[in-house]
Design a protein around this motif. Structure first.
Motif: not given
Length: 739
Positions: A78-80, A429-432, A457-459, A468-469
């Motif tokens: 989902d996120t970095l 997703w990355t912040p912003g 692997l799919d998380e 989500p950030i």
């Protein structure tokens, strides 16, 4: 995070397609439609795999004929932050399975990705090395070094002054910093005066008067009666004194200056005392030394420009040279050319990161861009055909295509650095960001291969429509408050040092009585004290090494160098460390011209018709020497040789030089005479003749006792025989390995 599965770490399957075959799939335009067809909408993939379709721990497939067995795996998050945490855990997992730290490397497209990966690995006590300057410059232990260098080079480097003052070392309060800023503004203010037209025009164009630039350093040097706190004024004085001392050495060779800055600000000692790793400082020093190798002695301004260029554009200024330390290597893909590791990780494979967006602008519309036809690679890049709207649009598209082709080549480099195991990862997703990132086409190719092998692997199990950030700004204290426990420990240590100060010079009993007041040490405290002792030893040795440098004699030595070593070891060692031109000397110039005249007189080399040297005007000193020689005892003697070159091994060294002249000499027990011409009557070193005598004897295969040695003082026609035993040579070399 509820609903998230336990993370898996891919294992190496028995055999999968080779990375080079995979690379061809990633960059082959003909395969792009098929790749897109196999790539469903990201929103659908985010819902996760159906139950029972979790990725297998490994997979098998046939490799290309003759290709070595390899493995490939991929993962999406989902996120970095999630991606980097998983990468760090996977590195540790690979280590536990038998792959050493040094056989693993993380390759990134951007320098900005290095710092979070480095931090994640260091938090898990993984030995890690950033290869190259780009990632090093963002590390907290390197930033104050660079800031100090910028201040020494530019008195208006206000951000660097503020960064140092509010950093963990000086801990300057914001209220005091505001007062300091007001003082700087007051010092920069000048009474308004009448400007002529030229000055007014320059002011309007540049929008700045160099004499009116606000400089915090002016206020640091002259705080005046500004309402600073007493502690701030004390710290400011120490800060100003330190900078003034460093500025006295600003003209030193840049490598020496950087080492001096590191020592002055105490960053290395602080890391050692805290039990932290100092290897990144060593890497920074090595990179500075590499810059000096490229740019000679270099300059501070040149080094800082080099650092800026490396940070902004340095995707491939230099090829990487990783150390042999057992550590995970972090570097950009550009620097990885020509290198290989057992396991390679490629994080952040998202669109607009890798492949990146084009930087090249249409030069005809951007004054700061060099025209394409003037570039050194003009023959291999697109050129603007005609300056029309259609021509410029076509040229812009050609630049984009050229950039994408370069990115494809770079992607090939990235995936072919792995000998056995390639791990690619991506995030959404990355912040912003308001919209989710789309995956890189390079990641799509790797993911397709991994899906076929069951190593994907799919998380991204949550059905997310928003980032989500948190979108609101992250709030943090600035300056960052120090760790309370560490501050308390440091203050306690300082108090003990102050209490122990009166005991300096006291007898052992008094010191023991004071030490026993605190009771006995527990096992953990004893281990801490032992660690302190080790740190003290390290710092003491570090200081000793800085004050006393060990210089290894080169394997080859000229006779002149050997005599310089014998005359002054310290000066000779300094000359090896820092080459300096010799001071011009009239006597030396006359001596060189006299030797040249003698060689021409005795050997009379045939002149080339094409190159006839013009006669040089002889000085009065040279004329007098020539006249004295023609009237002296050697005028009618015929030498066996003049300026006779030789190489002679003596122990581990090879001595080289030229014998001024050799004569047959049938007097007493001698058969030969080696002569050194002296154009002055000053003292002469018999070491020189000892080397000549031994070299001629070895060349003739005779006993050195058959060779006489003498200085001939030309001006006075005096032949002075000297004892020139070989022991003079051995004493000059033996025991001189350290200076």
């Amino acid at each position: 995070m509820a609903g998230r599965r336990v993370r898996q770490h891919p294992r190496v399957p028995a055999a999968v397609p080779s990375q080079r075959r995979l690379a061809s799939r990633a960059v082959d335009p003909a395969r792009q439609p098929a790749q897109r067809a196999a790539d469903p909408r990201r929103g659908q993939r985010h819902r996760g795999r159906p139950e029972g379709h979790a990725p297998r721990r490994g997979g098998q497939a046939g490799g290309a004929p003759g290709a070595p067995a390899g493995a490939v795996a991929a993962a999406t998050f989902d996120t970095l932050r999630d991606e980097i945490d998983w990468l760090a855990e996977t590195v540790i997992s690979r280590r536990s399975e038998g792959t050493s730290w040094r056989d693993q490397a993380v390759l990134v497209r951007r320098n900005a990705t290095l710092a979070p990966v480095f931090q994640a690995l260091r938090e898990r006590d993984v030995p890690v090395e950033i290869v190259g300057l780009g990632g090093l410059l963002g590390l907290p232990e390197i930033a104050p070094i660079v800031s100090t260098l910028r201040i020494l080079d530019d008195v208006t480097a206000n951000p660097d002054v503020a960064a140092l003052l509010t950093g963990p070392r000086w801990r300057f309060g914001l209220a005091d910093l505001e007062v300091l800023g007001d003082r700087a503004k007051a010092l920069a203010a000048r009474p308004e005066r009448q400007r002529d037209f030229g000055e007014a025009l320059a002011q309007a164009v540049t929008q700045a008067d160099p004499g009116e630039v606000v400089s915090l350093l002016d206020a640091v040097a002259d705080p005046g009666d500004a309402p600073l706190s007493a502690e701030a004024r004390r710290r400011l004085g120490r800060f100003a004194s330190e900078l003034a001392e460093l500025r006295r050495h600003a003209a030193e060779p840049v490598a020496d200056l950087v080492a001096r800055v590191i020592h002055a600000i105490g960053i290395e000692a602080e890391l050692v005392s805290a039990g932290s790793d100092t290897s990144q400082i060593d890497r920074f020093l090595a990179e500075v030394a590499g810059y000096v190798d490229v740019d000679g002695d270099g300059s501070l301004t040149g080094l800082l420009a080099y650092l800026d260029a490396e940070e902004d554009f340095g995707e491939g200024l230099l090829q990487a040279v990783p150390s042999q330390d057992d550590s995970v290597k972090l570097l950009t893909v550009h620097r990885a050319k020509g290198l290989e590791w057992d396991t390679v990780y490629l994080p952040s494979l998202v669109d607009k990161v890798f492949p990146s967006e084009p930087r090249s602008a249409v030069w005809a519309q951007r004054a700061e861009t060099l025209p394409a036809q003037l570039r050194g690679d003009a023959a291999s890049i697109p050129q603007l055909g005609e300056y029309t709207r259609d021509g410029i649009n076509g040229y812009r598209e050609a630049l984009k295509a050229e950039h994408r082709l370069a990115e494809d080549r770079l992607a090939y480099v990235a995936v072919t650095r792995a000998k056995r195991f390639l791990v690619a990862s991506s995030h959404v997703w990355t912040p912003g960001n308001v919209r989710p990132r789309t995956e890189s086409p390079y990641f799509a190719a790797i993911r397709a291969a991994a899906e076929g092998l069951g190593t994907y692997l799919d998380e991204t199990t949550r059905d997310l429509d928003a980032n989500p950030i948190p979108s609101e700004p992250v709030r943090a204290s600035w300056p960052q408050p120090p760790d309370p426990e560490r501050v308390a420990a440091l203050r306690g240590a300082a108090r003990l040092v102050a209490e122990a100060a009166p005991l300096v010079g006291a007898d052992r009993a008094a010191r023991d009585d004071w030490a026993w007041q605190s009771g006995t040490l527990s096992e953990s405290e004893a281990a801490t004290v032992a660690a302190w002792d080790q740190s003290i030893t390290h710092l003491t040795q570090l200081q000793t090494r800085r004050r006393t440098q060990t210089v290894q004699l080169p394997d080859g030595l000229s006779v002149t160098a050997l005599m310089a070593l014998r005359r002054d070891e310290q000066e000779f060692a300094a000359s090896l460390l820092r080459r300096m031109p010799r001071r011009p000397s009239t006597a030396t110039r006359v001596g060189i011209r006299f030797h040249t005249w003698l060689q021409e007189r005795f050997e009379l080399p045939a002149a080339l018709d094409e190159v006839t040297p013009e006669p040089s005007v002889a000085s009065d000193e040279l004329t007098a020497l020539i006249a004295a020689f023609e009237a002296g005892q050697f005028a009618h003697r015929v030498p066996l040789g003049v300026e006779v070159p030789f190489l002679m091994r003596r122990g581990p060294h090879v001595l080289r030089g030229r014998i001024d002249a050799v004569y047959r000499w049938e007097e007493g027990s001698y058969r030969f005479l080696v002569v050194d011409w002296k154009t002055t009557d000053g003292a002469a070193n018999p070491l020189q003749l000892a080397v000549y005598r031994q070299a001629w004897a070895e060349a003739q295969g005779i006993d050195p006792a058959l060779v006489a040695a003498a200085f001939y003082h030309v001006a006075s026609d005096a032949l002075r025989f000297v004892a020139a035993p070989a022991s003079l040579i051995d004493r000059a070399i033996a025991g001189r390995e350290q200076a």
